[in-house]
Design a protein around this motif. Structure first.
Motif, PDB file in Angstrom:
ATOM      1  N   ARG A  35      -7.942   8.688  -7.532  1.00 38.36           N
ATOM      2  CA  ARG A  35      -8.707   9.167  -6.566  1.00 38.36           C
ATOM      3  C   ARG A  35      -9.183  10.754  -7.040  1.00 38.36           C
TER       4      ARG A  35
ATOM      5  N   ILE B 221       1.012  -6.764  -7.617  1.00 41.17           N
ATOM      6  CA  ILE B 221       1.029  -5.533  -7.491  1.00 41.17           C
ATOM      7  C   ILE B 221       1.797  -4.865  -8.409  1.00 41.17           C
ATOM      8  N   SER B 222       1.529  -3.737  -9.218  1.00 45.90           N
ATOM      9  CA  SER B 222       2.460  -3.212  -9.994  1.00 45.90           C
ATOM     10  C   SER B 222       3.236  -2.156  -9.351  1.00 45.90           C
ATOM     11  N   GLY B 223       4.425  -1.626  -9.798  1.00 42.18           N
ATOM     12  CA  GLY B 223       5.406  -0.896  -9.316  1.00 42.18           C
ATOM     13  C   GLY B 223       4.842   0.800  -9.728  1.00 42.18           C
ATOM     14  N   GLY B 224       3.591   0.791 -10.428  1.00 43.26           N
ATOM     15  CA  GLY B 224       3.207   2.299 -10.699  1.00 43.26           C
ATOM     16  C   GLY B 224       3.822   2.757 -12.100  1.00 43.26           C
ATOM     17  N   GLY B 225       2.891   3.185 -13.043  1.00 44.39           N
ATOM     18  CA  GLY B 225       3.403   3.776 -14.447  1.00 44.39           C
ATOM     19  C   GLY B 225       2.092   3.327 -15.281  1.00 44.39           C
TER      20      GLY B 225
ATOM     21  N   LEU C  32       8.540  -8.338  -9.650  1.00 43.59           N
ATOM     22  CA  LEU C  32       7.871  -7.319  -8.902  1.00 43.59           C
ATOM     23  C   LEU C  32       7.601  -7.948  -7.402  1.00 43.59           C
TER      24      LEU C  32
ATOM     25  N   ILE D 103       1.754   3.361 -18.400  1.00 40.78           N
ATOM     26  CA  ILE D 103       2.001   2.526 -19.465  1.00 40.78           C
ATOM     27  C   ILE D 103       1.853   1.193 -19.040  1.00 40.78           C
ATOM     28  N   CYS D 104       1.997   0.705 -17.787  1.00 37.01           N
ATOM     29  CA  CYS D 104       1.667  -0.656 -17.369  1.00 37.01           C
ATOM     30  C   CYS D 104       0.299  -1.073 -17.519  1.00 37.01           C
TER      31      CYS D 104
ATOM     32  N   TYR E 133       9.700   1.935 -12.212  1.00 41.08           N
ATOM     33  CA  TYR E 133       8.379   2.191 -11.646  1.00 41.08           C
ATOM     34  C   TYR E 133       8.190   3.501 -10.771  1.00 41.08           C
ATOM     35  N   SER E 134       7.383   4.240 -10.639  1.00 33.28           N
ATOM     36  CA  SER E 134       7.178   5.398  -9.987  1.00 33.28           C
ATOM     37  C   SER E 134       6.891   4.880  -8.325  1.00 33.28           C
ATOM     38  N   LEU E 135       6.708   3.744  -8.013  1.00 35.25           N
ATOM     39  CA  LEU E 135       6.473   3.670  -6.536  1.00 35.25           C
ATOM     40  C   LEU E 135       7.805   2.945  -5.942  1.00 35.25           C
ATOM     41  N   PHE E 136       8.827   2.995  -6.763  1.00 33.09           N
ATOM     42  CA  PHE E 136      10.010   2.270  -5.988  1.00 33.09           C
ATOM     43  C   PHE E 136      10.949   3.451  -6.223  1.00 33.09           C
TER      44      PHE E 136
ATOM     45  N   ARG F 145      -2.955  -1.916 -10.076  1.00 34.83           N
ATOM     46  CA  ARG F 145      -1.922  -0.781  -9.875  1.00 34.83           C
ATOM     47  C   ARG F 145      -1.458  -0.610  -8.284  1.00 34.83           C
ATOM     48  N   GLY F 146      -0.364  -0.221  -8.385  1.00 34.19           N
ATOM     49  CA  GLY F 146       0.214  -0.025  -6.847  1.00 34.19           C
ATOM     50  C   GLY F 146      -0.387   0.907  -5.989  1.00 34.19           C
ATOM     51  N   GLU F 147      -1.039   2.204  -6.753  1.00 36.99           N
ATOM     52  CA  GLU F 147      -1.663   3.203  -6.054  1.00 36.99           C
ATOM     53  C   GLU F 147      -3.061   2.576  -5.449  1.00 36.99           C
ATOM     54  N   TYR F 148      -3.585   1.360  -5.918  1.00 31.93           N
ATOM     55  CA  TYR F 148      -4.605   0.691  -5.349  1.00 31.93           C
ATOM     56  C   TYR F 148      -4.409  -0.462  -4.515  1.00 31.93           C
TER      57      TYR F 148
ATOM     58  N   TYR G  51      -2.102   8.441   2.147  1.00 34.76           N
ATOM     59  CA  TYR G  51      -2.965   9.308   1.277  1.00 34.76           C
ATOM     60  C   TYR G  51      -3.884  10.425   2.097  1.00 34.76           C
TER      61      TYR G  51
ATOM     62  N   SER H  41      -4.764   3.878 -14.850  1.00 30.04           N
ATOM     63  CA  SER H  41      -4.056   5.143 -14.602  1.00 30.04           C
ATOM     64  C   SER H  41      -4.488   6.357 -15.320  1.00 30.04           C
TER      65      SER H  41
ATOM     66  N   TRP I  43       8.744  -5.352  -4.329  1.00 34.92           N
ATOM     67  CA  TRP I  43       8.092  -4.821  -3.446  1.00 34.92           C
ATOM     68  C   TRP I  43       8.580  -5.319  -1.929  1.00 34.92           C
TER      69      TRP I  43
END
Lengths: 370, 132
Positions: free
Chosen positions: B102, A134-138, B5, A140-141, B44-47, A104-107, B115, A65, B9
């Motif tokens: 990206r 899959i991570s939830g995004g962050g 997690l 620090i993770c 988490y930022s994606l939740f 990472r969630g974005e991937y 995206y 990240s 999800w």
């Protein structure tokens, strides 16, 4: 590129026929250190994890990240098999039966390719159970102890060290946490196909051809950036958000020691080129915002100090900052770096310390009175 | 091995956010207090732990994207949509995003999880149509 080589699990086959201590020696001689940025000797981590007692776990850290860094994405896109092979080799060395890829969630678009690589491994070997989470995004993770908390279903705050993950990691079991690129190097080392001086540089910003470039450490910045074709006149080079910012100097020799001497950090070989048409103040303010957003909130200096830095950056942009604000910036930067617990907090103001040193003109908008 | 997690999800994908009742059952399933589950989920930022607006538009504002015009794009969205950043009013929430990994395809815009890379100012209207 060496990372794109199709090793066809031959590194793993060879590793399985060797004694783990021999393998550790081989990795030690290769000089491989952690490519996640911390550069801890890989053999040492493997050796410590191997000598720990009880059920062990291998975690592949794919929570990449760091702004400007996309080399792990590149590796997982181009050659997920070599990563899985590396995980299996590390598991063989430390005698782990469970491994986790923390992506990472974005991937998540890489999920299919990674699952296929795991399936391939399972068809041919399958003695290790490899999970993909899959991570939830962050940001620090990606910190090695925050991953462990995240995997345990806890808030992903970093943990105090010691105990180190190799002693007490996931669910208190000895855990080897290694970055994608580090693990991907293991098959190459075992097959005698590893070049210790080659690095993957993520190059972006004001260049015509951003991307991942393979180059030897010791190359000059000018020579490397010429391959990516700079746009306009490069003014600054950001080494990610946490590696600091330097004045663009084409003669700068890219080695870790050299960059460290200048106050920066070449941890993940990230180079973001900013040309003289860009508003550096805005770039800097948004790096400060990045750390406000990504601070886990555990340590007060990082949680409360970084928002103050954003406030002052906004005052500089508005033209209302005073010289007192600038000296407060410097004190905050040092204080946060000295008193935060984890690597994120400690590195969260490196950009500011280097920016104040190399780009004083950007901050000179402050009024001289206080 | 069981991972919270993965449960989070599943819920996020099913509902588009994490409804409180689902977090309550998750807390029960894992034998943890709701506050603990909420503290994890909200990190988490994606939740999303709130019922989300109809559309999310995120513009990455990390250095590579800014160097490639992200702030101009962000302001164009503000003007065209008549909303301010992070505002909770209306159907569309406009956000600044942190690095999306990206950077070689900067600037990056994310609309409802999709995206869009190397976005140019002239593409903004077409992108907004996706929210109408």
């Amino acid at each position: 590129m060496q990372i794109e080589r199709h090793t066809g699990f031959n590194g793993l086959r060879k590793a399985l026929s060797m004694n783990p201590d021999e393998l550790i020696e081989l990795i030690r001689n290769s000089g491989l250190t952690g490519r996640g940025g911390a550069h801890f000797p890989t053999w040492k981590k493997l050796s410590l994890a191997r000598s720990s007692q009880g059920e062990k776990i291998v975690v592949c850290d794919a929570e990449e990240s760091e702004p400007g860094t996309f080399k792990d994405r590149f590796i997982l896109e181009k050659n997920p098999l070599i990563v899985v092979e590396g995980i299996a080799i590390a598991s063989h060395i430390i005698e782990a039966r469970q491994a986790i890829i923390y992506l990472r969630g974005e991937y998540s678009f890489l999920e299919e390719g990674i699952r296929k690589a795991i399936e391939e491994y399972n068809k041919l070997f399958g003695d290790i159970n490899i999970h993909l989470i899959i991570s939830g995004g962050g940001y620090i993770c990606g910190e090695e102890t925050a991953i462990l908390n995240s995997l345990e279903g806890k808030r992903p705050n970093p943990r105090n060290k010691p105990p180190f993950p190799v002693e007490k990691g996931y669910m208190d079991k000895p855990t080897l946490v290694n970055n994608v690129e580090t693990l991907a190097m293991l098959p190459l080392i075992i097959l005698g196909d590893y070049d210790p001086d080659l690095r993957l540089f993520s190059i972006s910003g004001n260049v015509e051809k951003p991307g991942v470039y393979e180059a030897r450490l010791g190359i000059t910045l000018g020579e490397l950036i010429a391959r990516a074709k700079p746009i306009g006149n490069p003014r600054a080079v950001l080494l990610g958000a946490s590696g600091g910012v330097l004045r663009y100097d084409p003669n700068l020799v890219l080695t870790m020691d050299n960059i460290e001497r200048l106050g920066g950090m070449l941890g993940m070989n990230t180079l973001i080129i900013i040309n003289d048409e860009q508003d550096l103040l805005q770039v800097f303010k948004h790096i400060a915002e990045f750390f406000v957003h990504e601070s886990c909130g555990l340590c007060t200096p990082c949680r409360e100090g970084n928002p103050r830095i954003v406030d002052i950056m906004e005052k500089i942009i508005d033209g209302t900052a005073t010289s007192r604000d600038i000296s407060l910036l410097e004190r905050l930067a040092k204080y946060i770096a000295d008193t935060s617990m984890c690597g994120l907090g400690k590195a969260s103001t490196k950009w500011l310390l280097t920016a104040l040193k190399y780009f004083p003109e950007v901050f000179s908008n402050a009024k001289s009175n206080n | 091995m069981k991972f919270i997690l993965e449960d989070l999800w599943q819920i996020e994908k099913r509902f588009g956010y994490l409804p409180r009742r689902e977090l309550e059952s998750l807390a029960e399933k894992h034998g943890k207090p709701l506050a603990e589950i909420f503290s994890v989920a909200s990190f988490y930022s994606l939740f999303s732990v709130d019922n989300p607006p109809k559309h999310f538009i995120g513009v990455c504002t990390c250095p590579s994207c800014i160097a490639n015009g992200a702030l101009e794009i962000l302001h164009a969205f503000e003007e065209e949509l008549g909303v301010s950043i992070n505002s909770d009013e209306g159907d569309i929430r406009l956000l600044k995003l942190q690095c999306q990994g990206r950077c070689d395809k900067a600037p990056v815009v994310v609309i409802d999880g999709v995206y869009y890379e190397k976005v140019r100012l002239e593409n903004i209207e077409k992108l907004i149509e996706k929210c109408r």
